[in-house]
Structures are given as structure tokens and as C-alpha cells.
Design an enzyme around this catalytic site. Structure first.
Site, PDB file in Angstrom:
ATOM      1  N   CYS A   2       0.837  -1.191   0.000  1.00 56.92           N
ATOM      2  CA  CYS A   2       0.000   0.000   0.000  1.00 56.92           C
ATOM      3  C   CYS A   2       0.884   1.258   0.000  1.00 56.92           C
ATOM      4  O   CYS A   2       2.028   1.233   0.460  1.00 56.92           O
ATOM      5  CB  CYS A   2      -0.926   0.110   1.209  1.00 56.92           C
ATOM      6  SG  CYS A   2      -1.964  -1.324   1.468  1.00 56.92           S
ATOM      7  N   ARG A  27       2.909   0.292  -5.374  1.00 58.42           N
ATOM      8  CA  ARG A  27       2.880  -0.409  -4.090  1.00 58.42           C
ATOM      9  C   ARG A  27       1.603  -1.206  -3.894  1.00 58.42           C
ATOM     10  O   ARG A  27       1.454  -1.937  -2.899  1.00 58.42           O
ATOM     11  CB  ARG A  27       3.015   0.602  -2.938  1.00 58.42           C
ATOM     12  CG  ARG A  27       4.265   1.433  -3.018  1.00 58.42           C
ATOM     13  CD  ARG A  27       4.274   2.469  -1.935  1.00 58.42           C
ATOM     14  NE  ARG A  27       4.454   1.876  -0.630  1.00 58.42           N
ATOM     15  CZ  ARG A  27       5.618   1.623  -0.064  1.00 58.42           C
ATOM     16  NH1 ARG A  27       6.715   1.927  -0.709  1.00 58.42           N
ATOM     17  NH2 ARG A  27       5.679   1.083   1.126  1.00 58.42           N
ATOM     18  N   TRP A  74      -2.913  -2.560  -1.524  1.00 58.81           N
ATOM     19  CA  TRP A  74      -2.628  -3.949  -1.867  1.00 58.81           C
ATOM     20  C   TRP A  74      -3.259  -4.754  -0.742  1.00 58.81           C
ATOM     21  O   TRP A  74      -2.832  -4.690   0.408  1.00 58.81           O
ATOM     22  CB  TRP A  74      -1.121  -4.199  -1.926  1.00 58.81           C
ATOM     23  CG  TRP A  74      -0.784  -5.571  -2.403  1.00 58.81           C
ATOM     24  CD1 TRP A  74      -0.768  -6.015  -3.697  1.00 58.81           C
ATOM     25  CD2 TRP A  74      -0.409  -6.694  -1.587  1.00 58.81           C
ATOM     26  NE1 TRP A  74      -0.406  -7.342  -3.735  1.00 58.81           N
ATOM     27  CE2 TRP A  74      -0.186  -7.780  -2.465  1.00 58.81           C
ATOM     28  CE3 TRP A  74      -0.254  -6.901  -0.223  1.00 58.81           C
ATOM     29  CZ2 TRP A  74       0.198  -9.050  -1.999  1.00 58.81           C
ATOM     30  CZ3 TRP A  74       0.117  -8.156   0.227  1.00 58.81           C
ATOM     31  CH2 TRP A  74       0.342  -9.203  -0.656  1.00 58.81           C
ATOM     32  N   ASN A  98      -0.621   1.540   5.868  1.00 62.69           N
ATOM     33  CA  ASN A  98       0.189   0.616   5.071  1.00 62.69           C
ATOM     34  C   ASN A  98       0.798  -0.380   6.052  1.00 62.69           C
ATOM     35  O   ASN A  98       1.477   0.037   6.986  1.00 62.69           O
ATOM     36  CB  ASN A  98       1.292   1.415   4.350  1.00 62.69           C
ATOM     37  CG  ASN A  98       2.370   0.519   3.760  1.00 62.69           C
ATOM     38  OD1 ASN A  98       2.097  -0.625   3.402  1.00 62.69           O
ATOM     39  ND2 ASN A  98       3.577   1.046   3.648  1.00 62.69           N
ATOM     40  N   GLY A  99       0.528  -1.677   5.845  1.00 63.51           N
ATOM     41  CA  GLY A  99       1.115  -2.683   6.731  1.00 63.51           C
ATOM     42  C   GLY A  99       0.067  -3.643   7.251  1.00 63.51           C
ATOM     43  O   GLY A  99      -1.015  -3.784   6.673  1.00 63.51           O
ATOM     44  N   GLU A 481      15.236 -16.870 -12.803  1.00 63.46           N
ATOM     45  CA  GLU A 481      14.721 -15.506 -12.966  1.00 63.46           C
ATOM     46  C   GLU A 481      13.825 -15.414 -14.203  1.00 63.46           C
ATOM     47  O   GLU A 481      12.772 -14.771 -14.181  1.00 63.46           O
ATOM     48  CB  GLU A 481      15.908 -14.529 -13.044  1.00 63.46           C
ATOM     49  CG  GLU A 481      15.598 -13.124 -13.526  1.00 63.46           C
ATOM     50  CD  GLU A 481      14.607 -12.346 -12.658  1.00 63.46           C
ATOM     51  OE1 GLU A 481      14.224 -12.841 -11.589  1.00 63.46           O
ATOM     52  OE2 GLU A 481      14.204 -11.254 -13.097  1.00 63.46           O
ATOM     53  N   LYS A 485       9.876 -14.261 -14.255  1.00 57.51           N
ATOM     54  CA  LYS A 485       9.333 -13.198 -15.107  1.00 57.51           C
ATOM     55  C   LYS A 485       8.109 -13.710 -15.866  1.00 57.51           C
ATOM     56  O   LYS A 485       7.106 -13.010 -15.989  1.00 57.51           O
ATOM     57  CB  LYS A 485      10.396 -12.717 -16.116  1.00 57.51           C
ATOM     58  CG  LYS A 485      11.461 -11.841 -15.517  1.00 57.51           C
ATOM     59  CD  LYS A 485      10.935 -10.436 -15.236  1.00 57.51           C
ATOM     60  CE  LYS A 485      11.731  -9.712 -14.185  1.00 57.51           C
ATOM     61  NZ  LYS A 485      11.618 -10.191 -12.818  1.00 57.51           N
ATOM     62  N   GLU A 488       5.084 -14.137 -13.385  1.00 59.30           N
ATOM     63  CA  GLU A 488       4.478 -12.916 -12.827  1.00 59.30           C
ATOM     64  C   GLU A 488       3.829 -12.055 -13.890  1.00 59.30           C
ATOM     65  O   GLU A 488       2.881 -11.333 -13.611  1.00 59.30           O
ATOM     66  CB  GLU A 488       5.478 -12.114 -11.995  1.00 59.30           C
ATOM     67  CG  GLU A 488       6.615 -11.505 -12.764  1.00 59.30           C
ATOM     68  CD  GLU A 488       7.578 -10.733 -11.875  1.00 59.30           C
ATOM     69  OE1 GLU A 488       7.147 -10.123 -10.895  1.00 59.30           O
ATOM     70  OE2 GLU A 488       8.786 -10.748 -12.175  1.00 59.30           O
ATOM     71  N   HIS A 504      16.112 -35.944 -13.664  1.00 57.77           N
ATOM     72  CA  HIS A 504      15.673 -36.411 -12.338  1.00 57.77           C
ATOM     73  C   HIS A 504      14.207 -36.102 -12.095  1.00 57.77           C
ATOM     74  O   HIS A 504      13.768 -36.049 -10.951  1.00 57.77           O
ATOM     75  CB  HIS A 504      16.563 -35.795 -11.256  1.00 57.77           C
ATOM     76  CG  HIS A 504      18.001 -36.161 -11.433  1.00 57.77           C
ATOM     77  ND1 HIS A 504      18.472 -37.432 -11.246  1.00 57.77           N
ATOM     78  CD2 HIS A 504      19.066 -35.421 -11.841  1.00 57.77           C
ATOM     79  CE1 HIS A 504      19.772 -37.464 -11.515  1.00 57.77           C
ATOM     80  NE2 HIS A 504      20.151 -36.253 -11.878  1.00 57.77           N
ATOM     81  N   LYS A 603       5.065  -3.612  -6.037  1.00 54.80           N
ATOM     82  CA  LYS A 603       6.519  -3.519  -6.198  1.00 54.80           C
ATOM     83  C   LYS A 603       7.274  -3.559  -4.878  1.00 54.80           C
ATOM     84  O   LYS A 603       8.350  -4.132  -4.803  1.00 54.80           O
ATOM     85  CB  LYS A 603       6.876  -2.240  -6.958  1.00 54.80           C
ATOM     86  CG  LYS A 603       8.346  -2.174  -7.273  1.00 54.80           C
ATOM     87  CD  LYS A 603       8.615  -1.658  -8.644  1.00 54.80           C
ATOM     88  CE  LYS A 603      10.063  -1.802  -9.016  1.00 54.80           C
ATOM     89  NZ  LYS A 603      10.378  -3.121  -9.566  1.00 54.80           N
TER      90      LYS A 603
HETATM   91  C1  F6R Z   1      10.062  -9.715  -9.492  1.00 57.65           C
HETATM   92  C2  F6R Z   1      10.328  -8.748  -8.462  1.00 57.65           C
HETATM   93  C3  F6R Z   1      10.304  -9.220  -7.061  1.00 57.65           C
HETATM   94  C4  F6R Z   1      11.318  -8.437  -6.211  1.00 57.65           C
HETATM   95  C5  F6R Z   1      11.181  -8.826  -4.729  1.00 57.65           C
HETATM   96  C6  F6R Z   1      12.223  -8.166  -3.869  1.00 57.65           C
HETATM   97  O1  F6R Z   1      10.176  -9.156 -10.767  1.00 57.65           O
HETATM   98  O2  F6R Z   1      10.524  -7.595  -8.726  1.00 57.65           O
HETATM   99  O3  F6R Z   1      10.514 -10.579  -6.960  1.00 57.65           O
HETATM  100  O4  F6R Z   1      12.597  -8.711  -6.671  1.00 57.65           O
HETATM  101  O5  F6R Z   1       9.906  -8.475  -4.282  1.00 57.65           O
HETATM  102  O6  F6R Z   1      12.140  -6.785  -3.961  1.00 57.65           O
HETATM  103  P1  F6R Z   1      13.336  -5.854  -3.501  1.00 57.65           P
HETATM  104  O7  F6R Z   1      14.462  -6.082  -4.435  1.00 57.65           O
HETATM  105  O8  F6R Z   1      12.782  -4.471  -3.591  1.00 57.65           O
HETATM  106  O9  F6R Z   1      13.675  -6.245  -2.100  1.00 57.65           O
END
Ligand code: F6R
Length: 608
Positions: A2, A27, A74, A98-99, A481, A485, A488, A504, A603
Site C-alpha cells: 500500500c 505499491r 494492496w 500501510n502494513g 529468474e 518473469k 508474474e 531427475h 513492487k
Molecule cells: C520480481 C520482483 C520481485 C522483487 C522482490 C524483492 O520481478 O521484482 O521478486 O525482486 O519483491 O524486492 P526488492 O528487491 O525491492 O527487495
């Protein structure tokens, strides 16, 4: 997660708060709302869905006051619907939160059965408690100070009250809260981005601090109400990067910004004439690096995968053992951290709750912690002993891209710094690795050419049942990774595997409808990776390979062959990441998904 924002000043709060929320929408985007003073009370407007829905509702709304708060959500407790949207208002007291209030069940019970709740959130009860205290307390501040000790959990909260229209109070424990000090106005927000259009002067609140805004002035207190002296910082970021600049999405723009971001990440630490590497302005004595006997890397998500590449780099180059953990596991597994360990804490946002908790645990154990953050002055950046920066500029797309490749570049430098300090790196090799890093941005530019291939192929690629990503060595975390991607952004099943692990179990998944993305650059493991590719192809897998230019055998085995320039093994992960980002981006776009704001995500993950 949030985002919250509050404004007190001469301008129209509606525009300032909405623009602030725009900067905070990364957020969370389940709902949004504002409460702005108008005709003797706080008028509340809320909307389910993205901020644009609230903006539509606000078009016809006028407010005559100069104080207000806003929220972008969020959802944690309660469905993402309007009745759960913030602000929550009780008896003229409006709050945004927020939290997570962890003891909310108990607090709800304590309020008694007669209390009517409008929402299913944990947040609303904060408004109830403050409203209750305000019956006898003279100010919003004193009411908040009474409520604060009752709250357990992670929170940053802004409060206003119709009976105290010249006062706004904010307090926090965990998620960030920053006070922007502008000419004749105060703006408080979860992220400096929402403040910077108005002022570069800011105060970062620490946990259990309370700020009282009255008119254009503010005072900060500890949780006991004792005034605290805090320095006003001048922020050196710029906001001009947060525009799409003609790209359809921030994510695509950020993918294209990577060469420049990597160049900016490495620039302070490599002497371009002598090709010597020396980490600059970390905040630790130069002699420190030689004393490190073990490294712990702690991070979440994409940052964790960057850290996983770091393990290969540091162990190979510096011969120092490295343990890598996702922060949410590390903090609860009672880790054994020997003396002379260095912890590397990686976080783009610098606010991730689990990563922050792991950092605090490590510091309590007396471990030296160095952060690699993108957001300067973020909580993690402020709390570590040493500081390295991704220097990527603002990353808006929820899926991390440029912060990832910049982190890989920084981890290269950490490995080299440590290798030098340990005297296991000849100066010839130091120069070779440094030159390889300096060449990386130009090489990344050439890899961006695969954008066109994925844009054209996306409509076909989106028909696959799933994606299996495979790699060995430093390419293995890149496979993980790449799969993240795809999950998500495209909401498709995708898994990353160490290529040698295929037989395996995962080989059973392979058929014509399963795309196999094979990372096979020319390195010491190339032949072995190729054998794994043959195994997948023999089972009918459709191979998309990412390899070094000119590898005819790889090309002949693959349905699609994307090429990388010839590069040092330390640079390959940086180059490989780009096609995988573009693959996920284009498949998700072809599916009509919201690439910059994928469903259910946010994010900055400030709750555990
Ligand atoms: C995926 C992504 C997340 C962040 C994770 C950690 O694309 O962005 O997996 O990498 O939430 O976020 P930070 O780096 O801000 O601690």
C-alpha cells in the site's frame, strides 16, 4: 504494501494527493481513496480497482480545505472491494494504513461487541481506537500516543480528524514514512517519489516515531511523546526518469535502459584508464575485505536470483564460501553465522519486510552488513554498515529488470574486490574482468535487438502450455529468474531448472506444447548443457535457445536461436537476462495482461 500520502498546505490537496498516489501505485492497485477537508469535515471518496477509477470519481468533486490524506491498496485483510478501501473513517477520524496490525483480532474483541465495523480490514480498528481516545484527549497527537502501544505489527499510518482540522499525525513501525518539507507545506508519503515534485527536503521517520503537522510546521516525537531532533536531508534523486518516453510500458522502457543503468552502476568503482577495481564510498575500511571468511547473501525474489549469481562469482573469483538464502527463510531458520562473516543484503526498494527483518537479525548477531539497494536512503540502505548502489534510476515496472542487471554488475565488482583483497586475483585478470564489465553495456545494446523477434513470435509463443527454463552454472539462476518473469507477467506455468537436473524428474513434463528455454552460452559448461538440450529435444520439446553468436550446433538443435555476443563468463548472466525479460514481456502483452502492474502483485513488499 500500500502507499499512503498526506498533504497540509496552501494548494489544492486533491491534485497533490492524486499525483502522489500515482507515484505510489506500484505499491498496490486493488483500490484507492482520499479523505480531504471540505465544509467542516473530511469528505471521503473511494474506488475499487486502479487509481484511474478514483480519478474518474474525483473529477466532479471539489474540496475547500487544505488538508487531506490518500491511499492506494494492496489487499491483505479483506477483499479488494470499495468497502475495504482506505481511508477508514470513524466518528470524524480518518486514517490510511500501510502494513498489517498483527493483533487486530484481539484489538477488535477488546473494542466490544457493540462496535460496528464497516470493513473486514485490520486497519479500521485504528480509527476506532483513535476516535475513542479523542473523546478525552486534547489533540490528535495525544490520542495517537495513547493508541500506539496497543498496536503490534508493521504499520505506517496517517490520521486526520474533523475536530482537529489544523492537525495531521503520522506514525510508523516498519514500512517507510517520509516527511517532505516544502515552502509553506508538508507532504508525508510512503516513498520519496511522491514528495520530490514538491521538495527535495525530507525527514525519514524511524520506527515508533510520531510526527505532528500543524499548519506549515511539524514536530517529531518518540512513542512516549518526547520531542526528537531529526535532520532534514536533501534528496539527490531526480523525478524526470519516471516517464514512459514513448514506450508502451515502463517495463519495456526499463529493459531498454539497462545498458545505461549497468554503466552507471559500475562507473564509480572501475578506473577506466588503469582498469583497476576498487569499491568506492562503501563506508567500510579498505582493509575490511581481506578479513571476510564467509559471505551470506540474503534477498527476496529477483534480488535473490541476482544474489544466487553472486554466489558463483564470489566463490569462483575470491574463493570465499557463500551461503544464499531467501530472507523469509533465513529469518526463521536460526542460522549459524560464523565470526568474520559478511552479509550482503540485496533489495531494489530497500524496504522489503523479510529482507529488512533478516538484516536486523544479522546486525543483532554483530555481523557486518553491506546493502545493494537502488533506492538511496531506503530503510535497508540506512541500516546497513556498508552501502552499494544499483544506480538504475527509478524502477516503476513491478517486474524488476534494470535493477537486476545492475545488481549482477555490482556483484561482479564485489567478487573482484574480495578476490583482490584475498590476493587470489592477478592484476592481469583484474584488468580482464574490469574490461569485460566495461564492455557489457555496449554488448547489452546488441542483445536488445531480440526485442523484434519476441514481438513477432509472441502470438505463437503464448500458445505453449508452459515454459521450462534451463541453465548451468551462472546461467542456472538466470533460468530461475526467466521463469519468475514469465509467471508474474504472463500468469503461465514456468519453471527454472539446473539443466543437469532435468533427467531427475522434469523431463516427464516435456512434449510439443512445452517450450524449453535453454541458456547455453559458450562457457566451460557449454558441451554439458548441449547434451541436456539433446535430451529435451529427443522428448519432443520445442527449444528456444539463448547462446553465443556462431554456435551452429546449438542453432541446428533449436526451433529459435537467440544470440549473445561473445563475452566473459562473468558477463553472460547480464546478457542472458535481457532475452528472457523480453520473452516474458511480449508473451504477457500478447495475452493482454497489464505488464507494468501484474495482478496480485506490488513492487514494494513491506509486509511479510
Ligand atoms: C520480481 C520482483 C520481485 C522483487 C522482490 C524483492 O520481478 O521484482 O521478486 O525482486 O519483491 O524486492 P526488492 O528487491 O525491492 O527487495
Amino acid at each position: 504494501m500500500c502507499g499512503i500520502v498526506g498533504y497540509y498546505g496552501p494548494q489544492n490537496p486533491k491534485d497533490i494527493i492524486v499525483n502522489g498516489l500515482k507515484c505510489l501505485e506500484y505499491r498496490g492497485y486493488d483500490s484507492a481513496g482520499v479523505a480531504i477537508f471540505n465544509k467542516g469535515e473530511f469528505k471521503r471518496v473511494r474506488a475499487e480497482g486502479k487509481l484511474s477509477v478514483l480519478q474518474g470519481k474525483l473529477e466532479s468533486e471539489e474540496f475547500d480545505g487544505h488538508i487531506g490524506i490518500g491511499h492506494t491498496r494492496w489487499a491483505t485483510h479483506g477483499a479488494p472491494v470499495e468497502r475495504n478501501a482506505h481511508p477508514h473513517t470513524v466518528a470524524g477520524v480518518s486514517i490510511v494504513h500501510n502494513g498489517i496490525i498483527e493483533n487486530y483480532m484481539q484489538l477488535r474483541e477488546d473494542l466490544g461487541e457493540g462496535t460496528k465495523f464497516e470493513s473486514e480490514t485490520d486497519s479500521e480498528l485504528v480509527a476506532h481506537y483513535i476516535a475513542q481516545e479523542l473523546k478525552s484527549e486534547p489533540s490528535l497527537l495525544s490520542a495517537v500516543l495513547k493508541v500506539l502501544p496497543k498496536l503490534h505489527g508493521a504499520y505506517s499510518i496517517l490520521v486526520v480528524s474533523k475536530d482537529h482540522p489544523d492537525e495531521m499525525v503520522a506514525f510508523k513501525n516498519g514500512p517507510p514514512l517520509i516527511v517532505g518539507v516544502a515552502a509553506g507545506a508538508i507532504i508525508i508519503a510512503s516513498d520519496i517519489q511522491a514528495i520530490m515534485p514538491h521538495t527535495k527536503k525530507a525527514v525519514y521517520l524511524d520506527d515508533l516515531e510520531v510526527v505532528q503537522v500543524k499548519g506549515e510546521s511539524f514536530k517529531i516525537f518518540n512513542s512516549k511523546g518526547v520531542p526528537v531532533d531529526k535532520a532534514v536531508t536533501t534528496v539527490d534523486w531526480t523525478t524526470d526518469q519516471a516517464q514512459k518516453d514513448g514506450y508502451p510500458h515502463f517495463m519495456l522502457k526499463e529493459i531498454y535502459e539497462q545498458p545505461r543503468a549497468v554503466a552507471k552502476a559500475i562507473a564509480p568503482h572501475i578506473n577506466t584508464s588503469t582498469h583497476e577495481v576498487a569499491l568506492k564510498d562503501v563506508g567500510l575500511p579498505d582493509a575490511y575485505w581481506a578479513t571476510v571468511e564467509r559471505v551470506f547473501i540474503v534477498a527476496c525474489g529477483t534480488s535473490f536470483y541476482a544474489g544466487s549469481v553472486g554466489k558463483y562469482l564470489i566463490e569462483e573469483l575470491a574463493r570465499v564460501p557463500v551461503e544464499i538464502d531467501v530472507a523469509s527463510e533465513f529469518r526463521y531458520r536460526n542460522p549459524v553465522v560464523p565470526k568474520n562473516s559478511l552479509a550482503i543484503i540485496i533489495s531494489q526498494s530497500g524496504e522489503t519486510a523479510d529482507t529488512l527483518a533478516a538484516l536486523r537479525q544479522l546486525k543483532q548477531m554483530g555481523v557486518t552488513c553491506v546493502s545493494i539497494c537502488n533506492v538511496k536512503n531506503s530503510t535497508i540502505d540506512r541500516e546497513t554498515n556498508g552501502h552499494l548502489y544499483m544506480n538504475s534510476g527509478v524502477e516503476i515496472g513491478v517486474a524488476s529488470t534494470k535493477a537486476f542487471t545492475s545488481t549482477l554488475a555490482i556483484l561482479n565488482l564485489v567478487a573482484l574486490q574480495m578476490a583482490k583483497a584475498k590476493k587470489v586475483l592477478t592484476s592481469e585478470n583484474e584488468h580482464l574482468y574490469a574490461k569485460a564489465l566495461l564492455a557489457a553495456p555496449a554488448q547489452m545494446e546488441t542483445v536488445l535487438a531480440c526485442d523484434k523477434f519476441f514481438a513477432d513470435a509472441a502470438n505463437t509463443l503464448k500458445e505453449y502450455r508452459g515454459f521450462l527454463y534451463m541453465g548451468r552454472g551462472v546461467s542456472y539462476p538466470i533460468a530461475l529468474e526467466g521463469a519468475l518473469k514469465m509467471k508474474e507477467l504472463a500468469y503461465m506455468h514456468a519453471e527454472g531448472y539446473a539443466a543437469g537436473e532435468m533427467k531427475h524428474g522434469p523431463l516427464a513434463l516435456i512434449d510439443k506444447r512445452m517450450a524449453v528455454v535453454m541458456l547455453a552460452p559458450s562457457d566451460s559448461l557449454y558441451e554439458k548443457t548441449l547434451s541436456n538440450l539433446e535430451e529435451a529435444k529427443a522428448r519432443g520439446g520445442e527449444i528456444i535457445s539463448v547462446g553465443t553468436l556462431g554456435n551452429e550446433r546449438l542453432k541446428s538443435l533449436s526451433k529459435h536461436y537467440l544470440t549473445l555476443p561473445q563475452a566473459n563468463w562473468t558477463i553472460n548472466p547480464i546478457l542472458e537476462a535481457i532475452p528472457l525479460q523480453l520473452l516474458a514481456y511480449h508473451v504477457a502483452s500478447a495475452l493482454g495482461n497489464d505488464v507494468d502492474q501484474p495482478r496480485n502483485l506490488a513492487k514494494s513488499v513491506t509486509v511479510e
